[in-house]
Motif scaffolding. Structure first.
Motif, mmCIF file in Angstrom:
data_model
loop_
_atom_site.group_PDB
_atom_site.id
_atom_site.type_symbol
_atom_site.label_atom_id
_atom_site.label_comp_id
_atom_site.label_asym_id
_atom_site.label_seq_id
_atom_site.Cartn_x
_atom_site.Cartn_y
_atom_site.Cartn_z
ATOM 1 N N PHE A 67 -5.738 6.655 -4.369
ATOM 2 C CA PHE A 67 -4.919 7.388 -3.418
ATOM 3 C C PHE A 67 -3.843 8.257 -4.064
ATOM 4 O O PHE A 67 -3.167 9.027 -3.371
ATOM 5 C CB PHE A 67 -4.282 6.414 -2.428
ATOM 6 N N ARG A 68 -3.698 8.165 -5.388
ATOM 7 C CA ARG A 68 -2.744 9.061 -6.057
ATOM 8 C C ARG A 68 -3.425 9.902 -7.125
ATOM 9 O O ARG A 68 -2.854 10.865 -7.608
ATOM 10 C CB ARG A 68 -1.601 8.255 -6.681
ATOM 11 N N VAL B 59 0.079 5.266 -12.858
ATOM 12 C CA VAL B 59 1.442 5.511 -13.295
ATOM 13 C C VAL B 59 1.866 4.418 -14.262
ATOM 14 O O VAL B 59 1.728 3.243 -13.937
ATOM 15 C CB VAL B 59 2.394 5.541 -12.077
ATOM 16 N N THR C 2 -3.999 9.045 -10.134
ATOM 17 C CA THR C 2 -3.503 8.773 -11.482
ATOM 18 C C THR C 2 -2.971 7.354 -11.549
ATOM 19 O O THR C 2 -2.605 6.781 -10.546
ATOM 20 C CB THR C 2 -2.375 9.754 -11.872
ATOM 21 N N ARG D 146 -4.198 2.481 -6.412
ATOM 22 C CA ARG D 146 -3.293 3.586 -6.749
ATOM 23 C C ARG D 146 -4.067 4.774 -7.313
ATOM 24 O O ARG D 146 -3.791 5.925 -6.974
ATOM 25 C CB ARG D 146 -2.234 3.104 -7.738
ATOM 26 N N ARG D 147 -5.046 4.513 -8.171
ATOM 27 C CA ARG D 147 -5.858 5.615 -8.705
ATOM 28 C C ARG D 147 -6.574 6.342 -7.597
ATOM 29 O O ARG D 147 -6.688 7.570 -7.596
ATOM 30 C CB ARG D 147 -6.870 5.087 -9.725
ATOM 31 N N ARG E 10 0.833 -1.204 0.000
ATOM 32 C CA ARG E 10 0.000 0.000 0.000
ATOM 33 C C ARG E 10 0.869 1.257 0.000
ATOM 34 O O ARG E 10 0.598 2.225 -0.716
ATOM 35 C CB ARG E 10 -0.932 0.002 1.214
ATOM 36 N N ASP E 11 1.930 1.236 0.811
ATOM 37 C CA ASP E 11 2.826 2.385 0.879
ATOM 38 C C ASP E 11 3.506 2.630 -0.474
ATOM 39 O O ASP E 11 3.604 3.775 -0.936
ATOM 40 C CB ASP E 11 3.868 2.152 1.966
ATOM 41 N N GLU F 158 1.070 4.062 -3.017
ATOM 42 C CA GLU F 158 0.712 5.448 -2.742
ATOM 43 C C GLU F 158 1.869 6.412 -2.992
ATOM 44 O O GLU F 158 1.652 7.548 -3.414
ATOM 45 C CB GLU F 158 0.258 5.597 -1.285
ATOM 46 N N ASN F 159 3.092 5.969 -2.727
ATOM 47 C CA ASN F 159 4.210 6.913 -2.652
ATOM 48 C C ASN F 159 5.350 6.641 -3.616
ATOM 49 O O ASN F 159 6.418 7.268 -3.486
ATOM 50 C CB ASN F 159 4.756 6.925 -1.217
ATOM 51 N N SER F 160 5.179 5.726 -4.557
ATOM 52 C CA SER F 160 6.244 5.477 -5.524
ATOM 53 C C SER F 160 5.650 5.330 -6.921
ATOM 54 O O SER F 160 4.443 5.177 -7.087
ATOM 55 C CB SER F 160 7.021 4.201 -5.165
ATOM 56 N N ASP F 161 6.536 5.392 -7.913
ATOM 57 C CA ASP F 161 6.134 5.193 -9.313
ATOM 58 C C ASP F 161 6.465 3.786 -9.798
ATOM 59 O O ASP F 161 6.442 3.519 -10.999
ATOM 60 C CB ASP F 161 6.854 6.208 -10.214
#
Length: 316
Positions: A311-312, A316, A314, A308-309, A267-268, A271-274
């Motif tokens: 919480f971000r 990637v 978009t 990912r969509r 999950r991390d 949310e926080n990487s590509d």
């Protein structure tokens, strides 16, 4: 709609916005939305202003659907017991067969009225354990956005009220009408997954217990495939003793605990990487994207890309 003291204005406005935008092909309104209070008097919201309504409890006697928005002050419910007399008297006016709906902690009102006994229901995930303790006869599912049990429907927290109201429009008048309402409200007509994807599941803090060091060691090696025997060896215990102590200290088996921590790592990363889904799966210890998808679908009710969509914003 039955507005109670301490109602959040956002949730109070959801049904009016959703049902008020439902029209047939000739442009005729499909619903009449009426807001009332238990005694006809204004109620204080939780936003620092008072809400005045045009109707008293008599409106409940003619309603086809009664919606109870959330309340933050649960004192009127005698938590785990009966309703206050004014609220009980108001709900007594509801006709038999009326569809009963709650948004977020409005479920407490339905539960206190006995309407959820033996039935599936949901509420905000932060209140789920309290709700279970207060109303043990209710079959609580904290992982979903809403529960449709025919004539009684409950939703999870805050914006899930939109999901439930759109579901009611879809059930009453079909997908085309519900989709038009969603477009007018600028929201998706259906959201992937459930409430589970929003629940915070922090890693338990270290303790002085005897498997703490091994748990910390595992957290540094989530991408590695480590057997139960290797865990026990690291803890300098037999497999049987390690498994028993681990369960006592962490509240779960080593395998389930490890899977939960890998899911948090995934999950991390989402949310926080590509990183690609394949790399996320590899670095979180699931090995393959398919394995990650299966675990996320099972636990969170959604896929890695959909998560990912969400919480971000978009893909990637």
């Amino acid at each position: 709609m039955l507005a109670l003291a301490g109602v959040p204005p956002f949730e109070l406005g959801i049904p009016s916005r959703v049902f008020g935008n439902a029209f047939d092909d000739e442009g005729r309104a499909l619903y009449e939305v009426v807001v009332c209070t238990a005694d006809g008097q204004p109620v204080d919201s939780d936003a620092g202003f008072t809400i005045a309504v045009a109707h008293g409890p008599q409106a409940l006697a003619t309603a086809d659907t009664v919606i109870v928005p959330p309340i933050h002050d649960l004192s009127e419910l005698h938590l785990g017991g009966t309703l206050s007399q004014p609220l009980a008297s108001a709900l007594a006016l509801v006709r038999a067969g009326t569809r009963m709906v709650s948004i977020c902690t409005g479920s407490y009102v339905l539960a206190a009225a006995g309407l959820l006994d033996g039935r599936p229901a949901t509420t905000h995930w932060q209140r789920a354990e309290e709700f279970r303790r207060a109303y043990p006869r209710v079959r609580v599912d904290q992982d979903v956005l809403f529960v449709d049990d025919g004539d009684v429907l409950t939703s999870a927290g805050v914006a899930s009220g939109i999901d439930l109201c759109l579901h009611l429009v879809r059930r009453d008048h079909g997908a085309a009408v519900a989709n038009r309402v969603a477009r007018r409200c600028v929201v998706p007509p259906w959201r992937d997954g459930g409430q589970a994807q929003f629940i915070e599941r922090p890693v338990p803090p270290p303790t002085v217990a005897s498997t703490t060091g091994t748990r910390a060691w595992l957290l540094d090696r989530l991408a590695d495939q480590i057997s139960l025997e290797e865990m026990a060896t690291h803890a300098r215990m037999s497999v049987r003793t390690f498994t028993r102590k681990f369960r006592d200290e962490a509240g779960s088996t080593p395998g389930r605990w490890l899977t939960a921590q890998r899911l948090e790592r995934a999950r991390d990363l989402l949310e926080n990487s590509d990183l690609s889904i394949d790399l996320v799966a590899n670095r979180s210890g699931f090995g393959t994207a398919n394995s990650l998808r299966q675990h996320m679908r099972s636990v969170l009710g959604t896929s890695p890309n959909a998560y990912r969509r969400t919480f971000r914003g978009t893909a990637v």
